[in-house]
Scaffold this active site. Sequence first.
Site, PDB file in Angstrom:
ATOM      1  N   THR A 294      12.702  50.415  86.694  1.00 25.40           N
ATOM      2  CA  THR A 294      12.595  50.885  85.541  1.00 25.40           C
ATOM      3  C   THR A 294      12.069  50.098  84.151  1.00 25.40           C
ATOM      4  O   THR A 294      12.234  48.667  84.939  1.00 25.40           O
ATOM      5  CB  THR A 294      13.852  50.886  85.218  1.00 25.40           C
ATOM      6  OG1 THR A 294      13.873  52.485  86.504  1.00 25.40           O
ATOM      7  CG2 THR A 294      14.635  51.443  83.799  1.00 25.40           C
TER       8      THR A 294
ATOM      9  N   ARG B 257      17.309  65.621  89.860  1.00 26.92           N
ATOM     10  CA  ARG B 257      17.536  64.689  90.340  1.00 26.92           C
ATOM     11  C   ARG B 257      17.612  64.182  88.944  1.00 26.92           C
ATOM     12  O   ARG B 257      16.686  63.204  88.346  1.00 26.92           O
ATOM     13  CB  ARG B 257      17.755  63.354  91.143  1.00 26.92           C
ATOM     14  CG  ARG B 257      18.766  62.714  91.211  1.00 26.92           C
ATOM     15  CD  ARG B 257      18.413  61.502  90.597  1.00 26.92           C
ATOM     16  NE  ARG B 257      19.225  59.699  90.920  1.00 26.92           N
ATOM     17  CZ  ARG B 257      18.859  58.661  90.642  1.00 26.92           C
ATOM     18  NH1 ARG B 257      17.665  58.839  89.582  1.00 26.92           N
ATOM     19  NH2 ARG B 257      19.262  57.557  90.417  1.00 26.92           N
ATOM     20  N   ILE B 258      18.369  63.599  88.169  1.00 32.60           N
ATOM     21  CA  ILE B 258      18.577  62.306  87.240  1.00 32.60           C
ATOM     22  C   ILE B 258      19.343  60.731  87.084  1.00 32.60           C
ATOM     23  O   ILE B 258      20.735  61.358  87.605  1.00 32.60           O
ATOM     24  CB  ILE B 258      18.582  63.416  85.554  1.00 32.60           C
ATOM     25  CG1 ILE B 258      18.436  64.830  85.627  1.00 32.60           C
ATOM     26  CG2 ILE B 258      18.980  62.505  84.119  1.00 32.60           C
ATOM     27  CD1 ILE B 258      16.905  64.315  85.035  1.00 32.60           C
ATOM     28  N   GLY B 259      18.794  60.718  86.733  1.00 30.57           N
ATOM     29  CA  GLY B 259      19.544  58.970  86.661  1.00 30.57           C
ATOM     30  C   GLY B 259      20.051  58.642  85.458  1.00 30.57           C
ATOM     31  O   GLY B 259      20.218  59.631  85.329  1.00 30.57           O
ATOM     32  N   ASP B 260      20.729  57.037  85.647  1.00 34.54           N
ATOM     33  CA  ASP B 260      21.055  56.764  83.982  1.00 34.54           C
ATOM     34  C   ASP B 260      20.582  57.094  83.005  1.00 34.54           C
ATOM     35  O   ASP B 260      20.242  55.854  82.252  1.00 34.54           O
ATOM     36  CB  ASP B 260      21.736  55.005  84.439  1.00 34.54           C
ATOM     37  CG  ASP B 260      20.785  54.085  85.208  1.00 34.54           C
ATOM     38  OD1 ASP B 260      19.804  54.821  86.264  1.00 34.54           O
ATOM     39  OD2 ASP B 260      21.177  53.395  84.913  1.00 34.54           O
TER      40      ASP B 260
ATOM     41  N   THR C 249      19.370  48.979  84.116  1.00 38.78           N
ATOM     42  CA  THR C 249      18.643  49.176  85.784  1.00 38.78           C
ATOM     43  C   THR C 249      18.511  49.134  86.751  1.00 38.78           C
ATOM     44  O   THR C 249      19.932  47.967  87.409  1.00 38.78           O
ATOM     45  CB  THR C 249      16.922  48.113  85.869  1.00 38.78           C
ATOM     46  OG1 THR C 249      16.529  48.605  86.873  1.00 38.78           O
ATOM     47  CG2 THR C 249      17.100  46.537  85.989  1.00 38.78           C
ATOM     48  N   GLY C 250      19.075  49.998  87.918  1.00 39.10           N
ATOM     49  CA  GLY C 250      19.484  50.080  88.760  1.00 39.10           C
ATOM     50  C   GLY C 250      19.655  50.964  89.627  1.00 39.10           C
ATOM     51  O   GLY C 250      19.082  52.285  89.597  1.00 39.10           O
ATOM     52  N   HIS C 251      20.667  51.211  90.676  1.00 38.01           N
ATOM     53  CA  HIS C 251      21.214  52.359  91.353  1.00 38.01           C
ATOM     54  C   HIS C 251      21.399  53.264  90.207  1.00 38.01           C
ATOM     55  O   HIS C 251      23.655  53.185  90.247  1.00 38.01           O
ATOM     56  CB  HIS C 251      21.907  52.033  92.781  1.00 38.01           C
ATOM     57  CG  HIS C 251      21.793  53.288  93.728  1.00 38.01           C
ATOM     58  ND1 HIS C 251      22.526  53.582  95.084  1.00 38.01           N
ATOM     59  CD2 HIS C 251      22.188  54.845  93.200  1.00 38.01           C
ATOM     60  CE1 HIS C 251      22.304  54.319  95.470  1.00 38.01           C
ATOM     61  NE2 HIS C 251      22.425  55.399  94.729  1.00 38.01           N
TER      62      HIS C 251
HETATM   63  N1  ASP Z   1      17.982  52.889  86.873  1.00 35.01           N
HETATM   64  C1  ASP Z   1      17.220  54.019  87.480  1.00 35.01           C
HETATM   65  C2  ASP Z   1      17.558  55.500  88.586  1.00 35.01           C
HETATM   66  O1  ASP Z   1      18.452  55.631  89.500  1.00 35.01           O
HETATM   67  C3  ASP Z   1      16.089  53.103  88.699  1.00 35.01           C
HETATM   68  C4  ASP Z   1      15.544  52.228  88.545  1.00 35.01           C
HETATM   69  O2  ASP Z   1      16.306  50.981  87.826  1.00 35.01           O
HETATM   70  O3  ASP Z   1      14.713  51.669  88.612  1.00 35.01           O
HETATM   71  O4  ASP Z   1      17.410  56.564  87.298  1.00 35.01           O
END
Ligand code: ASP
Length: 338
Positions: free
Chosen positions: A204, A232-235, A255-257
């Site tokens: 990201t 699915r929608i992330g953060d 950025t992350g999970h």
């Molecule tokens: N945070 C992003 C998500 O979970 C992924 C990423 O940071 O690469 O969609």
Amino acid sequence: MNSCTYQDQKNDLSADNTKSSEEVHDAVPITLVIHGGAGNIKKENMTPEHEEAYRAKLEEALMTGYTLLKEGKSAMDAVTATIQVMEKSPLFNAGVGAVFTNQGKNELDASVMDGSTGMAGAVAGVSIIKSPILAARAVMEQSPHVMMSGQGAELFAKEAGLEIVDPSYFFDQRRFEQFEKIKEQQEKKETAYMQTYPDYKFGTVGCVALDAEGNIAAGTSTGGMTNKKYGRIGDSPIIGAGTYADNATCGVSSTGHGEFFIRNVIAYDIAANMKYRNISLEQATREVITRKLTLKGGTGGVIALDKKGNVSITFNTAGMFRGYIKDGSEPEIFMYGN
Ligand code: ASP
């Protein structure tokens, strides 16, 4: 655990919180900080050519935003222009080179927030808008809403005059091969989805800027996570999780999970810690990433800056593509842990 602070003693927020906005304004050094994702980024996994390509693109992104800030443009202008540079590069998981969903598609999310007004905009699950970050900004500036998703967001972007592309515009062969590999691994494992993540590389992109007026803006753009399920929608498009900005405290891009960042409201929590506990940006990012997120089992990191131009970059992964530039200084770019 990795945490880097770039702050002058005189700029330490905790030193004096009572300065008038005028005084703060005088001391404001224009500053821009970016990330291109965190994760299992280690020197031994990179070729010199690859490393150079990342370094060059991160520098180009930094200089794009910094040049605008030097010209007196707003933090929001700098953030969106910087992110557009990274959206166009297949090196990152945003725009071209976005990761693939379980169904082999690219579905993009993005958000922006303006710390001077508290306004925000986001798009989620879009696949034909060339620049999701511009669409997020258009939602903020040209609609009464904060977030739009899927076909509605795409229709809105069209009506707003944004560039529309064929979904194949985002395709990158290297990313597709990664997807096929991860999909196979995840299908084989019992606890499928989670187990491959310690080794995962998030890509990201994000940017936080402080302009000459003392205004902070933040933005984040992503393809989400490889092999994510339908819808699915992330953060990244969630205000308070992936992006947050408030002139009074700080701007943050994550950025992350994503699921962990949403559940723990990571970006807002950093600002709230500063506001309610009167602690510095560095203390707040450390507590939220190094302690809270890590204890919950989440991986990733944030870039953040405060109203005095203090920059904090904190992550609990092996590395993070990142860089920052401050008024009158050379750009600084890093990839690996401390
Ligand atoms: N945070 C992003 C998500 O979970 C992924 C990423 O940071 O690469 O969609």
